[in-house]
Design an enzyme around this catalytic site. Structure first.
Site, PDB file in Angstrom:
ATOM      1  N   GLN A  99     -91.014 -19.649 -50.733  1.00 18.26           N
ATOM      2  CA  GLN A  99     -90.410 -18.371 -51.140  1.00 18.26           C
ATOM      3  C   GLN A  99     -89.159 -18.100 -50.294  1.00 18.26           C
ATOM      4  OE1 GLN A  99     -91.370 -16.437 -53.739  1.00 18.26           O
ATOM      5  NE2 GLN A  99     -89.654 -15.067 -53.332  1.00 18.26           N
ATOM      6  N   ASP A 116     -89.125 -25.417 -58.091  1.00 19.16           N
ATOM      7  CA  ASP A 116     -88.077 -24.395 -58.087  1.00 19.16           C
ATOM      8  C   ASP A 116     -86.757 -24.951 -58.614  1.00 19.16           C
ATOM      9  OD1 ASP A 116     -88.382 -21.741 -57.430  1.00 19.16           O
ATOM     10  OD2 ASP A 116     -88.615 -22.137 -55.285  1.00 19.16           O
ATOM     11  N   LYS A 158     -97.244 -14.233 -58.449  1.00 20.76           N
ATOM     12  CA  LYS A 158     -97.362 -15.660 -58.779  1.00 20.76           C
ATOM     13  C   LYS A 158     -98.825 -16.101 -58.709  1.00 20.76           C
ATOM     14  CE  LYS A 158     -92.684 -16.559 -57.254  1.00 20.76           C
ATOM     15  NZ  LYS A 158     -91.838 -16.852 -56.091  1.00 20.76           N
TER      16      LYS A 158
HETATM   17  N1  GUN Z   1     -86.592 -15.769 -54.129  1.00 22.37           N
HETATM   18  C1  GUN Z   1     -86.010 -15.109 -55.148  1.00 22.37           C
HETATM   19  N2  GUN Z   1     -86.089 -15.849 -56.279  1.00 22.37           N
HETATM   20  C2  GUN Z   1     -86.719 -16.990 -55.958  1.00 22.37           C
HETATM   21  C3  GUN Z   1     -87.120 -18.133 -56.697  1.00 22.37           C
HETATM   22  O1  GUN Z   1     -86.880 -18.293 -57.903  1.00 22.37           O
HETATM   23  N3  GUN Z   1     -87.775 -19.092 -55.995  1.00 22.37           N
HETATM   24  C4  GUN Z   1     -88.038 -18.964 -54.678  1.00 22.37           C
HETATM   25  N4  GUN Z   1     -88.656 -19.966 -54.073  1.00 22.37           N
HETATM   26  N5  GUN Z   1     -87.687 -17.927 -53.963  1.00 22.37           N
HETATM   27  C5  GUN Z   1     -87.044 -16.938 -54.602  1.00 22.37           C
END
Ligand code: GUN
Length: 283
Positions: free
Chosen positions: A97, A120, A53
């Protein structure tokens, strides 16, 4: 009948190019979009997602503010970090996350994020707005699927869509987005009776179960569009929820793993961050 193999890497890179252009426009107005990523603990998969990211942010010109906390962080320490980013005008999006280490309450941490900075689509306000059919940030993976369908001119309107999996991260928001796109949607899960027959009715079949190669040709109507959201690590590498080699010959279009839905998730995070920065610039 040889189907189309949907190229998620290509579409994701087109999406990032579009985002980079929007970032340039915002920067010209004096606003540099900022994304805060909060990682708690040392789960290796989460660490590698967060690193990717950061790379995406650099590529499109988004400023990233990263915070890494140890697995022993308390709920109140985590919420202090979130509050600090909530109050920071240079931060337009906050991504916590998931999963969080045991002992931390993800629900209350997610709800603590300012709804304006939810990138998200997991905040209760965002999900509520989606249910109501109002504009809201959409969860990155299901919105990535919708972007792939648009990129390949696959219009869900009037079609039968079957989503296998009812998770709050993918299955539920996927179903809602397909409803918004005027599909007739069925959501299947572990208690669904005669799953094979239900899946065979799908014009668009979305597999988000987390079981390696469970969906084989028996589950797929010839000519269906098959979207594989699964990421399963097995001995011979990474496979999806769909047995690609058995399904590809009968599908009209199919996403591979890797290189299908995966790259789209991160690209949509960039889209949601720029959307949040644009909304902040208008306020
Ligand atoms: N963990 C696995 N997929 C995601 C996601 O799309 N967003 C976040 N914040 N954590 C994750």
């Amino acid at each position: 009948m040889a189907g189309v193999i949907i190229d998620g890497k290509k579409v994701a890179s087109q999406v990032r190019a579009r985002v980079a252009e929007q970032v340039r426009e915002l920067v010209a107005l004096g606003v540099t979009p900022g994304l805060a990523v909060v990682l708690v603990g040392d789960d290796p998969a989460s660490q590698s997602y967060v690193n990717m990211k950061e790379r995406d942010c650099r590529e499109v010109g988004i400023r990233s503010f990263d915070t890494r906390l140890t697995a022993r962080t308390s709920q109140s320490e985590l919420e202090e970090v979130i509050d600090r980013f909530n109050a920071d005008p240079d931060v337009h999006g906050i991504l916590l996350q998931l999963p969080l280490p045991a002992g931390l309450d993800a629900e209350s941490a997610i709800a603590r994020i300012s709804a304006d900075k939810d990138v998200d689509g997991f905040h209760p306000m965002s999900i509520g707005r989606l249910v109501r059919g109002l504009p809201a940030p959409h969860a990155c993976t299901p919105e990535g699927v919708m972007e792939l369908l648009r990129a390949y001119d696959i219009d869900p309107a009037g079609k039968r869509a079957v989503v296998v999996g009812r998770s709050v991260l993918v299955g539920k928001p996927m179903a809602l987005l397909l409803i918004e796109a005027n599909a007739t949607v069925t959501v299947c899960h572990s208690r669904t009776r005669d799953l094979t027959a239900v899946c065979r009715e799908a014009d668009i079949l979305v597999a988000a179960i987390g079981r390696p190669e469970m969906i084989d040709e028996r589950y797929v109507k010839p000519g269906a569009v098959v979207i594989d959201v699964g990421i399963n690590r097995v001995e011979r590498g990474m496979v999806g929820d769909v047995a690609f080699d058995r399904v590809a010959p009968i599908a009209s279009a199919i996403t591979p793993v890797p290189g299908g839905v995966g790259p789209m998730t991160r690209a949509i995070l960039m889209v949601n961050t720029v959307d949040a920065a644009q909304a902040a610039a208008r306020r």
